[in-house]
Design a protein around this motif. Structure first.
Motif, PDB file in Angstrom:
ATOM      1  N   ASN D 641       0.978  -5.219 -10.496  1.00 23.08           N
ATOM      2  CA  ASN D 641       0.492  -6.651 -10.219  1.00 23.08           C
ATOM      3  C   ASN D 641       1.547  -7.207  -9.386  1.00 23.08           C
ATOM      4  OD1 ASN D 641      -1.755  -7.138 -12.067  1.00 23.08           O
ATOM      5  ND2 ASN D 641      -0.583  -6.198 -13.398  1.00 23.08           N
ATOM      6  N   LYS D 642       1.915  -6.687  -8.230  1.00 28.00           N
ATOM      7  CA  LYS D 642       2.717  -7.422  -7.252  1.00 28.00           C
ATOM      8  C   LYS D 642       2.074  -8.560  -6.517  1.00 28.00           C
ATOM      9  CE  LYS D 642       5.916  -3.810  -6.724  1.00 28.00           C
ATOM     10  NZ  LYS D 642       5.755  -2.272  -6.228  1.00 28.00           N
ATOM     11  N   LYS D 643       2.943  -9.686  -6.185  1.00 28.18           N
ATOM     12  CA  LYS D 643       2.071 -10.741  -5.484  1.00 28.18           C
ATOM     13  C   LYS D 643       2.509 -10.783  -4.255  1.00 28.18           C
ATOM     14  CE  LYS D 643       2.672 -13.607  -9.704  1.00 28.18           C
ATOM     15  NZ  LYS D 643       3.500 -14.512 -10.342  1.00 28.18           N
ATOM     16  N   PRO D 644       1.365 -10.643  -3.086  1.00 27.10           N
ATOM     17  CA  PRO D 644       1.803 -10.472  -1.970  1.00 27.10           C
ATOM     18  C   PRO D 644       2.196 -12.084  -1.263  1.00 27.10           C
ATOM     19  CG  PRO D 644      -0.488 -10.452  -2.217  1.00 27.10           C
ATOM     20  CD  PRO D 644       0.154 -10.383  -3.279  1.00 27.10           C
ATOM     21  N   VAL D 645       3.031 -12.125  -0.312  1.00 29.14           N
ATOM     22  CA  VAL D 645       3.241 -13.389   0.209  1.00 29.14           C
ATOM     23  C   VAL D 645       2.447 -14.111   1.449  1.00 29.14           C
ATOM     24  CG1 VAL D 645       5.364 -14.668   1.459  1.00 29.14           C
ATOM     25  CG2 VAL D 645       5.688 -13.000  -0.489  1.00 29.14           C
ATOM     26  N   TRP D 646       2.288 -13.025   2.256  1.00 30.21           N
ATOM     27  CA  TRP D 646       1.426 -13.389   3.501  1.00 30.21           C
ATOM     28  C   TRP D 646       0.097 -14.486   3.317  1.00 30.21           C
ATOM     29  CZ3 TRP D 646      -3.678 -12.589   3.331  1.00 30.21           C
ATOM     30  CH2 TRP D 646      -4.187 -11.435   2.737  1.00 30.21           C
ATOM     31  N   PRO D 647      -0.533 -14.637   2.239  1.00 36.27           N
ATOM     32  CA  PRO D 647      -1.388 -15.493   2.093  1.00 36.27           C
ATOM     33  C   PRO D 647      -1.148 -16.969   2.143  1.00 36.27           C
ATOM     34  CG  PRO D 647      -1.915 -14.095   0.548  1.00 36.27           C
ATOM     35  CD  PRO D 647      -0.512 -13.713   1.089  1.00 36.27           C
ATOM     36  N   ILE D 648       0.135 -16.975   1.541  1.00 38.88           N
ATOM     37  CA  ILE D 648       0.738 -18.488   1.658  1.00 38.88           C
ATOM     38  C   ILE D 648       1.004 -18.914   3.058  1.00 38.88           C
ATOM     39  CG2 ILE D 648       2.666 -20.278   0.672  1.00 38.88           C
ATOM     40  CD1 ILE D 648       3.102 -17.807  -1.497  1.00 38.88           C
ATOM     41  N   GLY D 649       1.819 -18.209   3.748  1.00 40.52           N
ATOM     42  CA  GLY D 649       1.889 -18.344   5.237  1.00 40.52           C
ATOM     43  C   GLY D 649       0.926 -18.619   5.897  1.00 40.52           C
ATOM     44  N   VAL D 650      -0.382 -17.948   5.974  1.00 40.09           N
ATOM     45  CA  VAL D 650      -1.678 -18.147   6.535  1.00 40.09           C
ATOM     46  C   VAL D 650      -2.027 -19.622   6.207  1.00 40.09           C
ATOM     47  CG1 VAL D 650      -4.214 -17.557   6.802  1.00 40.09           C
ATOM     48  CG2 VAL D 650      -2.387 -15.561   6.737  1.00 40.09           C
ATOM     49  N   VAL D 651      -2.298 -19.998   4.951  1.00 38.38           N
ATOM     50  CA  VAL D 651      -2.724 -21.057   4.485  1.00 38.38           C
ATOM     51  C   VAL D 651      -1.632 -22.247   5.216  1.00 38.38           C
ATOM     52  CG1 VAL D 651      -2.783 -22.881   2.486  1.00 38.38           C
ATOM     53  CG2 VAL D 651      -3.753 -20.323   2.281  1.00 38.38           C
ATOM     54  N   LEU D 652      -0.616 -22.024   5.139  1.00 38.84           N
ATOM     55  CA  LEU D 652       0.344 -23.155   5.749  1.00 38.84           C
ATOM     56  C   LEU D 652       0.293 -23.228   6.953  1.00 38.84           C
ATOM     57  CD1 LEU D 652       3.928 -22.447   4.007  1.00 38.84           C
ATOM     58  CD2 LEU D 652       2.279 -24.650   4.081  1.00 38.84           C
ATOM     59  N   CYS D 653       0.171 -22.127   7.695  1.00 39.39           N
ATOM     60  CA  CYS D 653       0.024 -22.064   9.464  1.00 39.39           C
ATOM     61  C   CYS D 653      -1.409 -23.083   9.533  1.00 39.39           C
ATOM     62  CB  CYS D 653      -0.092 -20.647   9.966  1.00 39.39           C
ATOM     63  SG  CYS D 653       1.313 -19.873  10.020  1.00 39.39           S
ATOM     64  N   GLY D 654      -2.367 -22.558   8.896  1.00 36.64           N
ATOM     65  CA  GLY D 654      -3.574 -23.344   9.106  1.00 36.64           C
ATOM     66  C   GLY D 654      -3.412 -24.926   8.808  1.00 36.64           C
ATOM     67  N   LEU D 655      -2.674 -25.386   7.816  1.00 39.43           N
ATOM     68  CA  LEU D 655      -2.561 -26.652   7.437  1.00 39.43           C
ATOM     69  C   LEU D 655      -1.871 -27.460   8.699  1.00 39.43           C
ATOM     70  CD1 LEU D 655      -1.857 -26.871   3.620  1.00 39.43           C
ATOM     71  CD2 LEU D 655      -3.746 -27.898   4.792  1.00 39.43           C
ATOM     72  N   VAL D 656      -0.729 -26.697   8.992  1.00 39.33           N
ATOM     73  CA  VAL D 656       0.241 -27.273  10.272  1.00 39.33           C
ATOM     74  C   VAL D 656      -1.043 -27.318  11.323  1.00 39.33           C
ATOM     75  CG1 VAL D 656       2.030 -26.749  11.848  1.00 39.33           C
ATOM     76  CG2 VAL D 656       2.200 -26.346   9.202  1.00 39.33           C
ATOM     77  N   ALA D 657      -1.561 -26.390  11.737  1.00 36.43           N
ATOM     78  CA  ALA D 657      -2.445 -26.361  12.710  1.00 36.43           C
ATOM     79  C   ALA D 657      -3.354 -27.439  12.810  1.00 36.43           C
ATOM     80  CB  ALA D 657      -3.179 -25.027  12.899  1.00 36.43           C
ATOM     81  N   VAL D 658      -4.022 -28.002  11.762  1.00 39.02           N
ATOM     82  CA  VAL D 658      -4.780 -29.097  11.414  1.00 39.02           C
ATOM     83  C   VAL D 658      -4.275 -30.430  11.581  1.00 39.02           C
ATOM     84  CG1 VAL D 658      -6.464 -30.272   9.988  1.00 39.02           C
ATOM     85  CG2 VAL D 658      -6.622 -27.676  10.039  1.00 39.02           C
ATOM     86  N   GLY D 659      -3.038 -30.290  11.102  1.00 37.87           N
ATOM     87  CA  GLY D 659      -2.267 -31.461  11.129  1.00 37.87           C
ATOM     88  C   GLY D 659      -1.815 -31.822  12.616  1.00 37.87           C
ATOM     89  N   LEU D 660      -1.279 -30.726  13.264  1.00 41.48           N
ATOM     90  CA  LEU D 660      -1.169 -31.190  14.841  1.00 41.48           C
ATOM     91  C   LEU D 660      -2.222 -31.551  15.696  1.00 41.48           C
ATOM     92  CD1 LEU D 660       1.570 -28.154  15.252  1.00 41.48           C
ATOM     93  CD2 LEU D 660       1.993 -30.529  15.199  1.00 41.48           C
ATOM     94  N   PHE D 661      -3.293 -30.798  15.302  1.00 43.25           N
ATOM     95  CA  PHE D 661      -4.584 -31.315  16.093  1.00 43.25           C
ATOM     96  C   PHE D 661      -4.716 -32.726  15.822  1.00 43.25           C
ATOM     97  CE2 PHE D 661      -9.032 -31.885  15.714  1.00 43.25           C
ATOM     98  CZ  PHE D 661      -9.439 -31.608  17.190  1.00 43.25           C
ATOM     99  N   THR D 662      -4.907 -33.226  14.580  1.00 47.04           N
ATOM    100  CA  THR D 662      -5.314 -34.541  14.390  1.00 47.04           C
ATOM    101  C   THR D 662      -4.369 -35.461  14.877  1.00 47.04           C
ATOM    102  OG1 THR D 662      -5.831 -33.686  12.018  1.00 47.04           O
ATOM    103  CG2 THR D 662      -5.750 -36.047  12.551  1.00 47.04           C
ATOM    104  N   PHE D 663      -3.000 -35.330  15.014  1.00 50.20           N
ATOM    105  CA  PHE D 663      -2.114 -36.210  15.624  1.00 50.20           C
ATOM    106  C   PHE D 663      -2.168 -36.105  17.138  1.00 50.20           C
ATOM    107  CE2 PHE D 663       0.112 -35.848  11.703  1.00 50.20           C
ATOM    108  CZ  PHE D 663       0.577 -37.318  11.492  1.00 50.20           C
ATOM    109  N   ASN D 664      -2.467 -34.921  17.766  1.00 54.09           N
ATOM    110  CA  ASN D 664      -2.780 -35.073  19.180  1.00 54.09           C
ATOM    111  C   ASN D 664      -3.970 -35.798  19.530  1.00 54.09           C
ATOM    112  OD1 ASN D 664      -0.601 -33.662  20.205  1.00 54.09           O
ATOM    113  ND2 ASN D 664      -1.627 -31.473  19.785  1.00 54.09           N
ATOM    114  N   LEU D 665      -4.917 -35.507  18.662  1.00 59.52           N
ATOM    115  CA  LEU D 665      -6.080 -36.033  18.979  1.00 59.52           C
ATOM    116  C   LEU D 665      -5.889 -37.720  18.970  1.00 59.52           C
ATOM    117  CD1 LEU D 665      -8.893 -34.741  19.197  1.00 59.52           C
ATOM    118  CD2 LEU D 665      -9.332 -35.400  17.379  1.00 59.52           C
ATOM    119  N   ARG D 666      -5.081 -38.262  18.025  1.00 61.05           N
ATOM    120  CA  ARG D 666      -5.036 -39.494  17.805  1.00 61.05           C
ATOM    121  C   ARG D 666      -4.262 -40.465  18.932  1.00 61.05           C
ATOM    122  NH1 ARG D 666      -8.439 -42.061  16.015  1.00 61.05           N
ATOM    123  NH2 ARG D 666      -7.168 -44.237  15.296  1.00 61.05           N
ATOM    124  N   ARG D 667      -3.196 -39.327  19.297  1.00 58.94           N
ATOM    125  CA  ARG D 667      -2.350 -39.848  20.317  1.00 58.94           C
ATOM    126  C   ARG D 667      -3.136 -39.907  21.706  1.00 58.94           C
ATOM    127  NH1 ARG D 667       3.031 -36.582  20.203  1.00 58.94           N
ATOM    128  NH2 ARG D 667       1.597 -35.277  20.998  1.00 58.94           N
TER     129      ARG D 667
END
Lengths: 336, 274, 324, 669
Positions: D641-667
């Motif tokens: 029952n080991k817990k892998p870490v990569w999914p957290i990274g994937v989710v984070l990257c996705g969130l950051v990407a959406v955030g950056l996109f939105t800010f760019n769009l607004r700017r």
């Protein structure tokens, strides 16, 4: 119901269905509103692509619906066309050359693009054959719930008073019974089958349609053209069919397309509950249901679930997108 | 104070592109009242909305020209500057008071919102709201402020709209068909009110209307628009007395032959306002 | 207000009666309680034991009305059942013999623990996403969002559950793949996965719906007024659009509130949450008439409650509407 | 990299990205921290804490984790008849006799609550009596229904009470119909009670006579050797009257008491500690249990090493049993793979997926040390043929042809991973009279089937007029598996050129059809032994057992068969009985009133830390013999029952990407 099994009766039903559809489209296109909508639609690329996808499904479904006589009773055209694909003993992976077995991989009789199911039938063929169930359920159910809902909705909105009260009472009562109970109980009474499923879904489905049409009719009745028609002494029936019906018809069309996808999905859930398509009738719902235990098999059997869900997904997606396009086409202001 | 130079506004893109305003020039001085006259779809409302870039983009595109308000180009303003301009410097009164007021907020809320945005120095907002309601001739304004728009009559609603516009003490009031949706008697009352206010407050006003009949006594100058173009311009008296352009004549005479083009023009107008 | 409530309640009585009659006919007249007896007593039961079973539960009475001379007319199955239910005496399950009051009481909490968070989260997420879409108003994003929403809608719920459970719980090992604990701090870890699945499976439809609602509000005249006043776009959305959209949202959402108690059939089965989700379905399949009748009775009350609640909320949220 | 550190790293990276937007960065960091803390603190163990951490002697508290497909319906020993309820009831409520856990061919009864096997006495009147004696000093579980909550001693009147409850119509005991034909006074008492609507427990009960504190006699009207088997079933196990009267489901002094059916008070090695309805049942060891000990012999040589050390040990061998209810099978796999279930002992669906088509456990599980067990149940499954059907009834050859067309082995290969055994005869292995060498003369042989069909008057599936023969096949509809099986059966018979119409029925409807004879062919028929005796199978074709009297669903009537059955039914097992059985079997084989399918097998997987001790299908789990290696389990569970870490990274990257996109769009705006 013996006569229903006759080959020519089945083919004739199919033909009649298409005739009806064509008639309705021709009838609709005569109105100006539909013509403008069609003009809008022609410029909507996504809408046209979805329409093509739907057309493709219709073709496959039709191939499976055309019944031909054969040595052992009857086969469908699609079955005849795919008769060359051999049946294996049991599971095999997509494009595999040997059966799915770790210890004893026997060679297969042929290649299968999407593998085979537990009984060794080609998954692709099964998936295609299942189109028919989806189309029949959607089509037959619509044939039941649309006339019922439209008629009652129109009458309730037009006559008001006790007719409205009665219709409202009936649909409140039907809506208050848990849907799942209605469906399962009706199916238990009628027995399993595409027809019974359509009846069950039709009986539960007309409520939404009636509500929608009633609301729209109430709005239309306020319009001067109805008052004018009444002043001219036209009969109620004529006002209902000639004036009100054409003015709510676009709503019916949109609801029909969007409702179709809902019906296809409902079939899957009913199959999970064990009241889905009957034995011998391929359907996506039963394929998905069957794949529940396949997912935990070693090695994993994923192709049945994937094939059936993708086919279902694509059809529902196309219907939804087309429904959207229709909505935009009929009411360009709203769908912006 | 305000001048439009070669302003061109398009709607839509590509093949569906429609030019709603075709390179017009217009200026309004401080305290001056200009009437912008034209039938539906002539581009007058679009021009009015364009003054503060109120038109939704897309489909609207400011293709050419500039809008100078006190020397600043509105089209080059940032979001914040635009917000200050809207309501604060240029305020609007729209045609349909029953839909132009938010049905779920009390009138106090709606006027107070404007005051809070543009006049943060005001402490006692309620009394300010009452003051302006009183100014536009609403009877017993202290009681009325917690009413919802649907509880008021059409004339009262329009008065509320005017109060809301005035509450920010703008330099220019754009009144877009302010009386069209009202009864004839109420129209007269509202117009009287506006005449009086104009005198009292000494602000500039752009009165947008299709009706030559109402501009007398308010407008100093008349600008006639037809299919996105300015076809005639002059003082009110001049134009009324001696219209040059056939269209103006037609408008003044209210001749029904216009119906010929009506259908198409109405559709365009519809899609713009929608 | 009170008069309105009373009028509504009077209107509800014939509906409840109709519902009960319909259920009775659908379920009881067309299939005999003998089926239940056979199911309960098993394959090896003899007709004698079946008969005894039926007698003990009063299922050998006449169906709708007792026409046997010498017996009161109301000594029939339907009338006695209805009589019991109206006094909220729910009786016991035909299959398990458990008191229904206990079944419903015990199942309600787990169901609510699953559905209420799922409902709130999905409402919050879909409203937020819809507002976000309306806010940025970008053609490419809109297209992608529409496509994604429709895609999310087009996947059968079962597929979500199967994949979700398999991938998230099996490959990632973060949360228990199964199980439920209503008490203490362990409840969230059991609920996280099913709640997330429930949210995702409903997201597509909700976002689309709310986006359309908000867009429609955006096109209204008073939005133009607000913007002409100089209100910022974010504030227009959060205050003007949201409040008006809320009124439409209420009609769509509030009616479903009472049904949260019914839980979710698939999720409860797959995650072992002992809620009410499959009570009705297993009862239909058994068939367990006592459970069916009681849950339909309660269900129709909830439906009508939902209608009433919608009216009340509508009146509360929209100043234009007054009940009377 | 443990999740906490790694997510902190990711948080740092994200923070660097978001520096221009301090507010967003702060929120993100907060969410991240909360998520990482939650993930780190979360265990994917679905089970609650064990009742105790350690036993009295300080050793780890041993818990066995098992699965149930649904909540037990009733734990009333006189009522419960389904396998699921019995699985819980068995360790809680002991019977008078029990099956020796290691002897299955033939099965053997040993005393449990009784001191020794009952003594048979033939009475001059023709009746038979059984003298029984209970072990002294056996106590009921401690329970509030007894004075001071202390369990009292089990005495003979408790057995009598159980027999009275069998008779009581309100109890609805399923064994009544079998026993009332033999036990004296039972039928009469039942009828009397039905008339008065209540059973009089104070009336003397002639069928079971109490002769002492621990001794009693059971009086039978006629010879019925099968009675001993009934004594090994829960219907006859002693019940404390206090308990039945105490647990009435009503409110007493403000608290609702359970119904007796949900609160059994027995004498078994375990007692119910906690029952969360529809979720799980936890059983705790009975600290004073001493009725039985681990057997000294009976197992095969291959189990000697495992079982010898256990011989004679006190039971039970684990401290707690946790049975979780799973309505779906997928979660069972998931939890078994994660090591949170010690074994899987549920239906065929669950197992078919883990076994390769070559009857072997898949490699992945072998590596994990998982073992596969196959045990054939004393049961036979077949399709019933309606002998009163105008087409099938008079045409013996047609029936033979159908039987020969059905490939039972293929059926097992596809749906049961070849685990069960093809049925060649009505009797399953382990039942006296089973013939190992016997082959069904009309077993699968397609050529022969076609020839037989021609002889039957349907060459190539067509009758004299050239019309295709159509036969309807009634099945239970429902699960996907059932559908597949129905399609398979259809294909089998259609190989003959005939047409098969599948009629799907709800389970109860099918039973009804079987009872009233409204079918041609019907699947889903099968018989599991109530007790390992040939009479329990042959009576299915005894003509006096036509429904509604009995279960002769085929409506098979053969005077010769009837005569033989009457003769062997109440005989003790002996050579003569076997000889009669041989003849009966031959008659059935030739007449084909059924199309034999299989003897069902139960098959299960066990984890390396919980090896299988017994495999007697007459026991429902045999939990008192279960063992557990606690340390090994802890070890392997942590590994699996080991817990892998990569999914957290994937989710984070996705969130950051959406955030950056939105800010760019607004700017840009």
């Amino acid at each position: 119901m013996k006569w229903l099994d006759q080959i020519w009766v089945q083919n004739l039903c199919l033909l009649a269905g298409y005739g009806l559809l064509a008639r309705l489209v021709v009838w609709g296109l005569r109105s100006e509103r539909w013509q403008t909508a069609w003009k809008h639609l022609r410029r909507d690329k996504l809408g046209l692509v979805s329409l093509c996808v739907i057309g493709l499904y219709l073709v496959v479904g039709t191939l499976e619906s055309i019944v031909l006589p054969s040595a052992s009773g009857s086969v469908t055209l699609l079955q005849r066309l795919t008769a060359g694909i051999p049946q294996e003993k049991s599971y095999s992976a997509p494009l595999a050359t040997t059966a799915l077995s770790v210890a004893d991989p026997k060679p297969l009789l042929g290649r299968h693009v999407l593998g085979t199911d537990a009984l060794g039938r080609d998954t692709l063929v099964q998936t295609l054959r299942a189109t028919r169930s989806a189309l029949w359920i959607g089509g037959l159910t619509s044939l039941i719930y649309i006339p019922l809902g439209v008629l009652l909705g129109l009458m309730a909105g037009y006559y008001r008073r006790w007719v409205d009260d009665a219709v409202q009472y009936v649909y409140s009562t039907v809506a208050a019974v848990p849907e799942i109970l209605m469906l399962v109980a009706i199916l238990m009474v009628l027995g399993k089958g595409l027809g019974s499923m359509a009846i069950a879904l039709g009986i539960t489905g007309w409520v939404g349609m009636a509500r929608l049409i009633r609301g729209e009719t109430l709005r239309q009745v306020e319009r001067p053209y109805i008052a004018a028609a009444k002043a001219l002494g036209q009969s109620d029936w004529r006002i209902l069919t000639r004036h009100l019906l054409p003015n709510v018809m676009h709503l019916v069309l949109i609801k029909f397309v969007l409702g179709f996808s809902g019906l296809v999905l409902a079939e899957a859930v009913l199959s999970y509950l064990g009241v889905g398509a009957p034995v011998g009738t391929a359907s996506w719902g039963t394929m998905i249901d069957a794949s529940r235990s396949e997912l935990s098999r070693e090695p994993l059997v994923w192709w049945n679930l994937t094939a059936s869900s993708c086919a279902l997904f694509l059809m529902v997606l196309a219907l939804n997108l087309f429904g959207d396009s229709l909505q935009r086409a009929f009411d360009p202001k709203r769908g912006a | 104070m305000l001048s439009l130079r070669n302003l061109t506004i398009d709607f839509g893109t590509g093949q569906d592109r429609v030019q709603a305003v075709k390179g017009i020039n217009l200026s309004i001085g401080a305290g001056e009242t200009v009437a912008l006259v034209g039938e539906s779809g002539s581009g007058k409302s679009v021009t009015g909305m364009a003054l503060t870039r109120l038109l939704p983009e897309p489909p609207a595109v400011y293709a050419k020209g500039e809008i100078l308000f006190e020397g600043q180009d509105v089209l080059k303003m940032g979001t914040e500057e635009l917000r200050k301009l809207r309501g604060g410097k240029i305020a609007y009164v729209f045609q349909e008071p029953s839909t132009s007021l938010n049905p779920v907020f009390t009138i106090r809320n709606q006027i107070a919102e404007a005051i809070r945005l543009h006049r943060p120095e005001v402490n006692d907002i309620d009394s300010e709201v009452v003051h302006y309601l009183d100014m536009v001739g609403i009877v017993d304004p202290a009681k009325r402020i917690s009413d919802y728009p649907h509880q008021l009559s059409g004339g009262m609603q329009q008065r509320v709209m005017i109060a809301m516009a005035l509450a920010c003490q703008p330099q220019l009031l754009v009144a877009d068909e302010p009386t069209t949706a009202l009864d004839v008697t109420v129209q007269a009352q509202i117009l009287d009110q506006m005449r009086e206010l104009k005198k009292r407050l000494k602000m500039a006003m752009l009165l947008i209307t299709h009706n030559f009949g109402i501009i007398g006594g308010i407008a100093d100058r008349v600008v006639v628009m037809f299919r996105g173009d300015i076809v005639e311009e002059g003082t009110t008296e001049e134009v009324l007395r001696n219209p040059q352009h056939a269209y103006t004549k037609a408008l003044i005479g209210c001749i029904p032959q216009l119906g010929q083009r009506r259908k198409r023009l109405v559709t365009i107008d519809h899609s713009i306002l929608g | 207000m009170l008069a309105y409530l009373i009028r509504r309640l009077f209107f509800f009585v014939p509906i409840v009666f109709g519902v009960m009659l319909l259920t009775f006919v659908l379920f009881f007249v067309v299939q005999s309680p003998e089926a239940t007896a056979r199911r309960v007593l098993g394959q090896k039961a003899t007709p004698k034991s079946v008969e005894n079973w039926l007698h003990n539960r009063g299922y050998d009475k006449p169906l709708l009305i007792n026409t046997t001379p010498g017996q009161p007319w109301h000594d029939s199955l339907f009338v006695t059942q209805l009589g019991r239910l109206v006094t909220f005496d729910l009786g016991t399950s035909d299959v398990s013999g458990r008191p229904l009051r206990e079944i419903f009481a015990q199942g309600a909490l787990p169901s609510l623990l699953l559905t209420v968070p799922a409902f709130l989260v999905s409402l919050a997420v879909s409203v937020a996403l819809a507002l976000y879409l309306v806010f940025i108003r970008n053609a490419a994003v809109d297209f992608m969002a529409t496509f994604l929403c429709v895609a999310l809608m087009s996947v059968p719920v079962m597929v979500y559950v199967i994949f979700g459970q398999f991938v998230v719980a099996q490959v990632l090992n973060y949360f228990p793949a199964f199980g439920f604990e209503a008490s203490g701090w362990s409840a969230p870890k059991f609920l996280l996965l099913p709640v997330a699945l429930m949210v995702v499976s409903g997201l597509g439809a909700d976002v689309r719906l709310f986006r359309a609602l908000f867009l429609e509000e955006m096109g209204q005249d008073y939005i133009r007024t607000a913007r002409a006043k100089g209100v910022s776009k974010a504030r227009v959305l959060l205050s003007h659009v949201f409040k008006n959209g809320l009124i439409n949202l209420i009609t769509l959402v509030v009616a479903s509130l009472p049904f949260l108690i019914m839980g979710s059939l698939l999720l409860e089965n797959f995650f072992g949450i002992p809620g009410l989700g499959n009570v009705l379905v297993t009862a239909i399949q058994a068939p367990d008439f006592a459970v069916v009748q009681a849950s339909v009775f309660l269900g129709s009350l909830m439906y009508l409650g939902g209608l009433l609640l919608t009216d009340l909320c509508y009146a509360w949220a929209d100043p234009r509407i007054r009940l009377g | 990299m443990p999740p906490r550190t790694s997510s902190r790293c990711l948080a740092l990276i994200a923070a660097a990205f978001l520096r221009p937007y301090p507010c967003v960065a702060r929120v993100c960091a907060g969410v991240l921290l909360a998520c990482s803390l939650m993930l780190a603190g979360c265990s994917n163990n679905p089970h609650p804490e064990p009742l105790q951490k350690t036993g009295e002697d300080g050793t780890p508290w041993k818990v066995r984790y098992g699965a149930l497909p649904e909540d037990p319906r009733s734990l009333d020993p006189q009522v419960s008849y389904d396998a699921i309820s019995r699985r819980i009831l068995e360790p809680v409520q002991e019977c008078l006799l029990e099956y020796q856990p290691f002897k299955t061919d033939p099965y053997e009864l040993t005393p449990c609550l009784l001191l020794k096997l009952p003594e048979r006495v033939v009475k001059p009147s023709g009746g038979v009596s059984y003298r029984c004696e209970l072990k002294a000093g056996i106590l009921f579980h401690d329970d509030p229904c007894f004075p001071e909550g202390r369990g009292r001693e089990v005495v003979a009147t408790d057995v009598q009470y159980a027999f009275q409850r069998i008779t009581d119509p309100k109890v609805e005991c399923p064994a009544l119909s079998n026993l009332q034909d033999y036990v004296e006074g039972m039928a009469e008492a039942f009828e009397a009670a039905r008339k008065t609507e209540s059973f009089d427990y104070s009336k003397p009960f002639s069928g079971l006579e109490v002769t002492g504190r621990y001794t009693f006699e059971i009086h039978l009207k006629a010879a019925y050797p099968q009675l001993l088997y009934w004594l090994a079933m829960h219907f006859t196990s002693p019940v404390a009257r206090e308990a039945v009267e105490f647990y009435d489901g009503k409110v007493h002094e403000g608290t609702t008491r359970d119904l007796f059916r949900f609160h059994p008070v027995g004498t078994g090695p375990f007692q119910i500690a906690d029952w969360k309805r529809n979720t799980r049942i936890r059983l705790k060891r009975n600290p004073v249990y001493r009725t039985t000990t681990f057997p000294q012999d009976g197992w095969g040589a291959e189990q000697e090493a495992l079982l010898r050390p256990l011989a004679g040990k006190a039971l039970p061998l684990v401290d707690e049993v946790n049975m979780t209810v799973f309505r779906e099978t997928i979660p069972v796999f998931l939890l078994f793979r994660q090591g949170y279930l010690d074994g899987m002992g549920v239906g065929k669906d669950a197992f078919s997926s883990l076994v390769t088509p070559s009857r072997d456990l898949s490699g992945k599980y072998k590596e994990r040390g998982v073992t596969l067990h196959r045990d054939t149940e004393p049961s036979t499954f077949f399709m019933s043929v309606n002998m009163e059907d105008p087409v099938l009834g008079p045409n013996q050859k047609l029936r033979q042809a159908l039987s020969a067309a059905f490939n039972a082995q293929a059926n097992l290969d596809i749906f049961f991973n070849s685990v069960p055994i093809v049925a060649e005869q009505l009797l399953p292995p382990g039942i006296a009279g089973y013939q190992k060498e016997f082959k069904n003369p009309y077993g699968y042989n397609l050529e022969k089937a076609k020839a037989l069909l021609a002889e039957a008057g349907y060459p190539n599936g067509r009758d004299a007029t050239g019309k295709v023969l159509e036969i309807s096949l009634d099945t239970t509809g429902g699960s996907a598996n059932e559908r597949m099986m129905a399609e398979f059966n259809q294909q089998q018979f259609e190989q003959l050129g005939i047409k098969v119409k599948v009629v799907e029925n709800p389970f109860a409807r099918l039973l009804e059809k079987l009872d009233n004879g409204g079918y041609q062919l019907a699947t889903g028929s099968g018989w599991g032994a109530d007790y390992p005796d040939p009479e329990n199978f042959y009576f299915l074709y005894y003509s006096k057992n036509f429904p509604p009297a009995g279960k002769n669903h085929s409506r098979y009537k053969n005077p010769e068969f009837d005569r033989l059955f009457e003769k062997m039914a109440t005989m003790e097992n002996c050579a003569e009985r076997d000889a009669i059985g041989l003849k009966m079997n031959a008659i059935l084989a030739e007449d084909v009133p059924n199309i034999l399918n299989m003897h069902r097998s139960t098959f299960g997987l066990t984890q390396p830390w919980a090896p299988r001790i017994q495999s007697n299908p007459m026991l429902e789990g045999g939990l008192k013999y279960a063992v557990l290696d606690h340390a090994l389990r802890e070890n392997l569970r942590a590994q699996w029952n080991k817990k892998p870490v990569w999914p957290i990274g994937v989710v984070l990257c996705g969130l950051v990407a959406v955030g950056l996109f939105t800010f760019n769009l607004r700017r840009k705006h």
